[in-house]
Enzyme design. Structure first.
Site, PDB file in Angstrom:
ATOM      1  N   PRO A 115       0.659  -1.141  -0.056  1.00  0.00           N
ATOM      2  CA  PRO A 115       0.086  -0.033  -0.094  1.00  0.00           C
ATOM      3  C   PRO A 115       0.905   1.187  -0.048  1.00  0.00           C
ATOM      4  CG  PRO A 115      -0.054  -1.016   2.127  1.00  0.00           C
ATOM      5  CD  PRO A 115       0.612  -1.852   1.317  1.00  0.00           C
ATOM      6  N   MET A 116       0.598   2.124  -0.900  1.00  0.00           N
ATOM      7  CA  MET A 116       1.525   3.232  -0.748  1.00  0.00           C
ATOM      8  C   MET A 116       0.470   4.564  -1.289  1.00  0.00           C
ATOM      9  SD  MET A 116       5.191   2.136  -2.519  1.00  0.00           S
ATOM     10  CE  MET A 116       4.451   1.132  -3.850  1.00  0.00           C
ATOM     11  N   GLN A 129      -6.382  -1.456   2.455  1.00  0.00           N
ATOM     12  CA  GLN A 129      -5.718  -1.015   3.707  1.00  0.00           C
ATOM     13  C   GLN A 129      -6.333  -0.096   4.480  1.00  0.00           C
ATOM     14  OE1 GLN A 129      -1.911   1.165   4.388  1.00  0.00           O
ATOM     15  NE2 GLN A 129      -1.234  -0.421   5.429  1.00  0.00           N
ATOM     16  N   CYS A 170       2.615   3.198   9.675  1.00  0.00           N
ATOM     17  CA  CYS A 170       2.596   4.400   9.234  1.00  0.00           C
ATOM     18  C   CYS A 170       3.263   5.324  10.134  1.00  0.00           C
ATOM     19  CB  CYS A 170       1.367   5.147   8.328  1.00  0.00           C
ATOM     20  SG  CYS A 170       1.598   6.995   7.821  1.00  0.00           S
ATOM     21  N   LYS A 230      -0.277  -4.983   8.888  1.00  0.00           N
ATOM     22  CA  LYS A 230       1.097  -4.512   8.331  1.00  0.00           C
ATOM     23  C   LYS A 230       1.614  -3.661   9.532  1.00  0.00           C
ATOM     24  CE  LYS A 230       3.375  -2.170   4.484  1.00  0.00           C
ATOM     25  NZ  LYS A 230       3.792  -0.891   4.823  1.00  0.00           N
ATOM     26  N   HIS A 240       7.302  -4.644   8.084  1.00  0.00           N
ATOM     27  CA  HIS A 240       8.139  -3.760   7.272  1.00  0.00           C
ATOM     28  C   HIS A 240       9.461  -3.897   8.682  1.00  0.00           C
ATOM     29  CE1 HIS A 240       9.239   0.246   5.952  1.00  0.00           C
ATOM     30  NE2 HIS A 240      10.215  -0.407   5.901  1.00  0.00           N
ATOM     31  N   ASN A 257       8.791  -7.233   4.385  1.00  0.00           N
ATOM     32  CA  ASN A 257       8.704  -5.847   3.530  1.00  0.00           C
ATOM     33  C   ASN A 257       9.949  -4.905   3.835  1.00  0.00           C
ATOM     34  OD1 ASN A 257       7.384  -3.001   4.027  1.00  0.00           O
ATOM     35  ND2 ASN A 257       7.629  -3.657   1.885  1.00  0.00           N
ATOM     36  N   GLY A 317      13.235  -3.080   1.282  1.00  0.00           N
ATOM     37  CA  GLY A 317      14.428  -3.322   0.533  1.00  0.00           C
ATOM     38  C   GLY A 317      14.431  -4.039  -0.361  1.00  0.00           C
ATOM     39  N   GLY A 338       7.366  -2.234  -2.048  1.00  0.00           N
ATOM     40  CA  GLY A 338       7.039  -0.882  -2.059  1.00  0.00           C
ATOM     41  C   GLY A 338       7.775  -0.210  -3.241  1.00  0.00           C
TER      42      GLY A 338
END
Ligand SMILES: Cc1cc2nc3c(=O)[nH]c(=O)nc-3n(C[C@H](O)[C@H](O)[C@H](O)COP(=O)(O)O)c2cc1C
Length: 346
Positions: A17-18, A70, A100, A139, A183, A223, A225, A245
């Site tokens: 999700p971005m 999300q 986030c 996440k 992440h 998640n 890199g 991502g």
């Protein structure tokens, strides 16, 4: 840790999700490039689903295939309502954002800040589960530093190290989430921008790998890199899935190689860049007719020639000063006619 063996299959690969990136046009084009990946929406707050123009926010075309919604929420009540309302749309699963780091999101006790209130995360996940039969996933980060933001709001301002992560998951797992996307870096809530928070705290893959080793029944997706098929393949020997991502919009042609993650695909050929553009043109025409912005429609194409000869010229042709709704199709046809054949048709 609650031993819950979810029947939900973790896809080997997903696109993260971005915000401002993974809107429905981006996802449509991503689906042209890969049939394999699970796609995610941008983070959408529960409040905007409850109070906003839901069709505008949640509608997507069925050609996008499997899409996870999300949400960001700070109360079980909001989360419940938002998930219930999203039942009118065909999302394949619903994910809770606990990663986030932005001020606005943390200030409202959403995103990564929620990790400091594990009981609340448990309650929110339970409410989401109650609202739908669809898979509910989470996440999150490997830790947080809420110094300067969470004092007075939460007892646990800093979560660092494996034991803190375990303690978080111990509580959260009681809600039986179907997957944990982790992440593999901490979130620092004060003093770092969201961009820096994706680069400065170091990645610690071992924390995630050790978790999977110790609790092999948990569905774990890693998640952070991953930029090459080789690194994704390596991670897949240790966890169930990998989420990517930034490479999805910095080097989108990478997506066409995801089929290599599956056995039996040795003779498959990825879609070429020219074919991908041709497949997207009818969508642009239809969506322009509905009044959608040409710039939003063109944005998913920006990195298609990344790293290839002619990439600079291509980006220039698609720059916002050049692109107009009256000329975009002509520009795309011009690209197909003039870019080097070996790059267009690999
Ligand atoms: C522009 C941008 C927007 C993002 N928005 C979200 C979001 O809405 N929800 C979320 O959980 N993570 C968001 N992230 C974080 C990504 O999902 C991902 O965790 C992060 O970029 C690390 O993965 P990568 O190294 O493969 O890029 C965002 C990242 C970027 C670059």
């Amino acid at each position: 840790m609650k031993k819950y063996i979810s029947e939900v299959k973790t896809p080997k690969i997903s696109i993260a999700p971005m915000v401002d990136k993974t809107h429905r046009h981006f996802r449509y084009f991503s689906r042209i490039l890969t049939k394999e990946a699970l796609l995610y929406t941008e983070m959408i707050t529960a409040q905007s689903i409850i109070n906003g123009d839901r069709d505008k926010i949640l509608y997507f075309r069925e050609e996008e295939g499997a899409v996870a919604l999300q949400i960001a929420a700070s109360t079980p009540e909001d989360a419940y309502k938002a998930v219930k309302l999203s039942e009118d749309y065909n999302y394949s699963e619903i994910n809770l954002n606990c990663g986030c780091p932005s001020d606005r999101v943390s200030g409202n006790l959403m995103g990564a800040a929620l990790m400091s209130s594990k009981d609340l995360v448990y309650e929110i996940l339970c409410a989401m589960k109650e609202a739908t039969k669809k898979p509910i996933t989470i996440k999150h980060r490997i830790g947080i530093d809420g110094t300067g933001v969470l004092e007075g709001i939460s007892d646990k301002i800093i979560m660092e190290g494996y034991d803190d992560l375990l303690s978080f998951l111990d509580t959260v797992s009681k809600a039986r989430p179907d997957r944990y996307t982790i992440h593999a870096r901490s979130a620092i809530l004060k003093g770092l921008s969201p961009k820096d928070n994706r680069e400065i705290p170091p990645l610690d893959y071992n924390m995630v790998y050790n978790l999977k080793k110790e609790f092999d029944y948990l569905n774990i997706e890693i998640n952070g890199g991953f930029k090459t098929i080789e690194s994704i393949k390596d991670a897949l020997t240790k966890v169930d899935g990998v989420m990517i991502g930034r490479p999805a919009y910095e080097n989108c042609y990478l997506l066409t190689n995801f089929y290599k993650l599956y056995e039996g695909n040795e003779n498959k050929k990825p879609i070429s860049r020219a074919e991908a553009i041709k497949a997207y043109i009818p969508y642009i025409i239809e969506e322009l007719e509905k009044g959608n912005s040409v710039h939003a429609l063109v944005s998913p194409l920006q990195s298609l020639f990344q790293g290839q000869k002619g990439s600079k010229k291509y980006k220039q042709l698609l720059s916002s000063s050049n692109v107009k709704k009256e000329t975009i199709i002509q520009i795309l046809n011009h690209i197909i006619e003039t870019m080097p054949e070996n790059i267009l048709y690999n």
